[in-house]
Every structure is written in structure tokens, then in C-alpha cells.
Design an enzyme around this catalytic site. Structure first.
Site, short mmCIF file in Angstrom:
data_model
loop_
_atom_site.label_atom_id
_atom_site.label_comp_id
_atom_site.label_asym_id
_atom_site.label_seq_id
_atom_site.Cartn_x
_atom_site.Cartn_y
_atom_site.Cartn_z
N SER A 64 1.00 -1.11 0.04
CA SER A 64 -0.24 -0.14 -0.25
C SER A 64 0.92 1.10 -0.26
CB SER A 64 -1.14 -0.04 1.71
OG SER A 64 -0.07 0.91 2.28
N LYS A 65 0.41 2.27 -0.11
CA LYS A 65 0.95 3.36 -0.70
C LYS A 65 1.98 3.47 0.71
CE LYS A 65 -0.97 6.70 -3.07
NZ LYS A 65 0.43 6.31 -4.07
N ARG A 66 1.60 3.29 1.78
CA ARG A 66 2.92 3.36 3.71
C ARG A 66 3.82 2.58 3.20
NH1 ARG A 66 2.17 -0.16 6.68
NH2 ARG A 66 0.28 -1.60 5.39
#
Ligand code: GLU
Length: 530
Positions: free
Chosen positions: A256-258
Site C-alpha cells: 500500500s501507499k505506506r
């Protein structure tokens, strides 16, 4: 005879093309190519609120950047189009009519509140929620027709046959799969507003487009038994399914973006080569032989097979991507290199020309700061005044021979093009210097630095020595030796004076790319500080 392979990539234009989607596209493309089949691109735009034309364009652009050419789809057309679901409404209507005629679909008038109450009650009961209770399933046909006639809002549901045997299929990745049919509720095919659900539209399209293999993420695994029920109801052949394992971040959680960039175009903007990206993504869940890591696109298109897709989730390892990108960069010849490096070289020029007059000392970044800087997205030209940017680009275009000479200085050690501005800005400082604090202390602070600079300056100022790498370097070395200076103690101060840093691309190779007057001015300015 086996049917010709037809596969499709079917993105919903509700966002960018992300890493997982790109890998799905690559597998479909590579499978079609390896089988001499057809690769279809279909845009699943039935969600009017979230689908945008802009996202369609972004997806097409990313596909083109990755070099995943489609044989049928938007812009190229084909015999089984249209390739946007919004343009295929009549085909879904026709399929629904067929199901109605067979008694395999029925209207459901249950209001949202009613369905929510059913759900809440089921969740409290022992068995838990098992989907729609089937209230409208047994509705008398005449009554249903009357209510429709009266304009009562309704959806259309699939009448899942009673006592259906377990729904089984042989997944090309996961093997034999079975789902009990009695837990399948009567899924919605067409919503109140007349729009088809994903499962219904997907089956109609896959059947009408003659899709033989459905290769998609395993987040769709639970949809597959439902889709098989729709295939059966319509009397269509069920294609082969291949569900792809997940791509995880380094911490083992869903990517994910994380974890950094998930949008494919961000990788383009960071200066990764499309070929490296395709190779890297192909290996997230597939292998040629369990060992080979460099698999050029042409080989992928030849040797890809569903049999070698793994069931295991894979980890997105950016270090490996960087390494691989470096390998692909080194495969480029100087001309191709210049083509890819062009905007980054223009950025180096813009950055270099911003150096303040004279000598400025800049703090050495800590390891964390360096890592942070490396992960920052720097799109070439972003934040640069338009005129400045255009003139930098024009300079690269006007002096290709000069810029091409930079290639051998950096190509062996670079991993990404976005490293270039910081690495090469010193070539564009003119007479000015940005001194890295640590290099200054370590190298220029040493005894002998001033005399080393003086020796080199004399050679570089001597017009009788050709402005070429070998003669300049040899002459400096000889004079250094006479003065009892080891090459390292002679050349490091020069390196710091010219490039600002004790670590830089090859020294004399860089010097000869610059103006003699500028080089001398830098040495003088730095000498003046000692
Ligand atoms: N539009 C669906 C998605 O983007 C496609 C799923 C499928 O390949 O069937 O997830």
C-alpha cells in the site's frame, strides 16, 4: 484442437494503474504472446461515480509506457468491441432477457432497510449472515410483473439452482477449488438503476469476447464461483481461471501507499526503465526456472507460462528493483542512454546553475536524510520555471555529443536516472563550488592539500598540455611524484575542489568536459579558503 488463447486485462478506471494491476496486465500480455494468442484491454467503467476519462487515459498511458501492446481494445478496436463496458449495455440487457426467459433471473423488490434488518437479525442468530434470504424468489410471476409495471424499484437476481453440486474449478495457480453452492445467495445481476453488477457484466463480456483464460488477482477468487453460476445459467463455456497471489510490502502486509509508490507512473517519473519494471514485476509471483533474474521482455513473451506462477505471496523489494534497473541501464548504448537520461541531465543543469557565487559549504546529509532524499519523487522539470526548463532541455538537444560523453562517467554505477541531477550538477556550476562539509574537513583539512591544489592548478593552467584526460592526469601525477605526493593525496583535494565531494564520477574525465577557466576559478576559490 485447443482454442486460440484470448485473454484480457480489465481495469476499472477508478484510479491509476497500480503495481498489482500492472503485474496482472503483464501476465496477461506475456501469456497471450507466449501462446500466439490475443491480448484484449477492456475498460470496466460501470461505476459512474468513480470512473473518469482522465483515469482511462492514465491507464492507457501507463500500459504504453510498460510496452504492453493490446491487440483489441480502446484506440485499436477489434471484432469483439466495444471495449468500454458503458458502451456494452445492450449486451447485458440481452443476457438478462435470456435469463428471465429461462426463469433463471427474478426481480427482487426488497428495500434496503429490509435487507439491512435481515442482515442484522441473521448476524445475531446462530448461523450468521449467509446472504440474501430469498424473500422474492418465490414471488408469483404475475404479481412480480404487476409490481414492475407499477414502477416499483427492483433489482434482478440470479436464481441459484437448488441442491446445486459444489461449484468446482481447476485454477491454473491454486489447483482444484470447490465452493459449496448452498452458501451462495441469489446474487444481484442488475441494480435498481438498470446497471449491471461487476460479476454479471464481467461474465457477459468474457463470454462474448471469447476469453479462454481469466488471469486476475486472487482478491477476485471469491467472485469466481458466483461467476461460474452465471456462466452456467447462460449456458456459456467456463474459461480457465488463474488467480494471482498477492504482492506484499517488505513488512509482509498488503502493498500500500505506506510502503512507497504504488502507482506505476510514479516509477516512470522516478526514472526507472520500463523494461526493468516489466522484468521486476513479472518475477513477483512467477519464475522462469527459480533462478534467472534478468529476463528480457522478448524472453518473457516467449517463455511465460501459467504453470510457473507461484501460490506464495511475493514481496516488493525496492532494492532488488533498483539493482535490476541498474542492470538494464548498463545494457543501453550511449544513444539510448542519452534518450532516457535527457530530462535528468537537464535537471542537473538547472540544479548546477543555481549554485551561489563563489564557494558555499553545504552540510553533509545523514544516512537517514540521504535515504529520505533518495525516496523523494522528483519529476524532471517539476517546480522549475518554464523558460529555465525549456532552455535546459534545449541545451541537451543542441549538444548531444557533449552530453553523451557523460554516459561512461556514470553508467557503471548508477541504478536510477533520478540520481543524476545530484551526481552531476557540479558539471554545471561554472566557476562556483558547493563544498560538502564532510569532504571539506576530511580532504581539504589535511596538510598538503594546498600544495596538491597548486600543483594541479599549474598543469591545468598550462595551455601546452592538451585539454584531454590522459595528458592532464599524467602530468599532474608526475609533478606530484616529484613533490613526494601520493596520487590519492594529490587528486582528492582536486576532486573536492572541482566536484565539491570526495566521492564523484571520474575526475579528469569530468574536468575535460568543463571549461578550463571555470575549473581554474574553482581551484582558486577553494585554495583561497585554506
Ligand atoms: N475491473 C476488475 C478490477 O479492476 C476486473 C476484475 C477481473 O479481472 O475480472 O478489479
Amino acid at each position: 484442437m485447443a482454442k486460440d488463447v484470448r485473454v484480457r486485462f480489465a481495469p476499472s478506471p477508478t484510479g491509476m494503474l497500480h503495481i498489482g494491476g500492472a503485474r496482472t496486465a503483464i501476465y496477461n500480455w506475456a501469456f497471450a504472446r507466449s501462446q500466439g494468442g490475443t491480448f484484449i484491454l477492456r475498460i470496466e467503467d460501470t461505476d459512474p461515480e468513480r470512473s473518469t476519462e482522465e483515469n482511462v487515459q492514465i491507464i492507457l498511458r501507463a500500459m504504453r509506457w510498460l510496452g504492453l501492446d493490446w491487440d483489441e481494445g480502446p484506440e485499436v478496436g477489434g471484432d469483439t468491441g466495444p471495449y468500454f463496458q458503458m458502451e456494452r449495455m445492450q449486451t447485458y440487457e440481452a443476457a438478462l432477457e435470456e435469463l428471465k426467459a429461462k426463469g433463471a433471473a427474478y426481480p427482487c423488490f426488497c428495500a434496503k432497510e429490509q435487507l439491512e434488518a435481515d442482515r442484522a437479525a441473521a448476524e445475531k442468530a446462530d448461523g450468521g449472515y449467509a446472504g440474501y434470504v430469498g424473500r422474492c424468489r418465490a414471488l408469483d410471476a404475475a404479481e412480480a410483473a404487476r409490481r414492475i409495471e407499477a414502477g416499483e424499484p427492483h433489482v434482478w437476481r440470479l436464481r441459484v439452482p437448488e441442491r446445486h453440486a459444489p461449484i468446482a474449478f481447476d485454477d491454473a495457480v491454486y489447483g482444484h477449488m470447490e465452493f459449496p453452492a448452498d452458501v451462495m445467495d441469489d446474487l444481484i445481476l442488475v441494480r435498481t438503476d438498470g446497471s449491471p453488477t461487476y460479476n454479471f457484466a464481467c461474465v457477459c463480456d468474457d463470454a462474448n469476447m471469447g476469453i479462454t483464460h481469466v488471469i486476475r488477482g486472487d482478491d477476485h477468487l471469491s467472485n469466481t464461483p458466483r461467476q461460474i453460476l452465471i456462466y452456467e445459467a447462460l449456458g456459456y463455456d467456463v474459461p480457465t481461471f488463474a488467480h494471482l497471489p498477492m504482492i506484499l510490502g517488505p513488512d509482509g502486509k498488503k502493498l500500500s501507499k505506506r510502503h512507497g509508490a504504488t502507482n506505476v507512473e510514479e516509477y516512470r517519473d522516478r526514472g526507472y526503465l520500463a523494461d526493468a519494471m516489466v522484468n521486476f514485476l513479472a518475477l513477483l509471483g512467477w519464475s522462469l526456472d527459480g533462478e534467472t533474474t534478468i529476463i528480457p521482455r522478448s524472453q518473457l513473451a516467449h517463455d511465460f507460462s501459467l504453470a510457473r506462477i507461484t501460490k506464495k505471496d511475493s514481496i516488493f523489494d525496492e532494492k532488488k528493483l533498483n539493482w535490476m534497473d541498474g542492470v538494464y541501464i548498463r545494457e543501453l548504448d550511449a544513444e539510448q542512454w542519452l534518450c532516457e537520461a535527457g530530462p535528468w541531465l537537464a535537471m542537473a543543469k538547472v540544479a548546477g546553475e543555481k549554485a551561489p557565487a563563489g564557494v558555499t559549504v553545504t552540510p553533509t546529509p545523514t544516512q537517514e536524510e540521504a535515504a529520505q532524499a533518495a525516496s523523494e519523487l522528483r519529476v524532471p522539470g517539476a517546480g522549475v520555471e518554464e523558460m529555465t526548463w525549456q532552455s535546459a532541455l534545449a541545451d541537451v538537444a543542441d549538444r548531444p555529443a557533449w552530453y553523451r560523453e557523460i554516459c561512461p562517467l556514470v553508467i557503471e554505477r548508477m541504478e536510477r536516472f533520478d540520481e543524476l541531477p545530484a551526481k552531476l550538477e557540479y558539471l554545471f556550476w561554472g566557476p562556483n563550488v558547493r563544498l560538502d562539509e564532510k569532504s571539506q574537513a576530511k580532504v581539504l583539512g589535511k596538510d598538503g592539500a594546498a600544495s596538491a591544489l597548486a600543483i594541479c592548478r599549474d598543469v591545468l593552467a598550462d595551455a601546452s598540455v592538451p585539454w584531454e584526460c590522459e595528458p592532464l592526469q599524467e602530468r599532474c601525477r608526475a609533478l606530484g611524484e616529484e613533490a613526494g605526493l601520493k596520487p590519492r593525496n594529490l587528486f582528492q583535494p582536486l576532486r573536492v575542489a572541482v566536484s565539491g565531494n570526495m566521492v564523484s564520477p571520474p575526475l579528469f574525465e569530468s574536468i575535460v568536459l568543463m571549461d578550463r577557466a571555470d575549473v581554474l576559478a574553482r581551484i582558486d576559490a577553494v585554495k583561497g579558503m585554506l
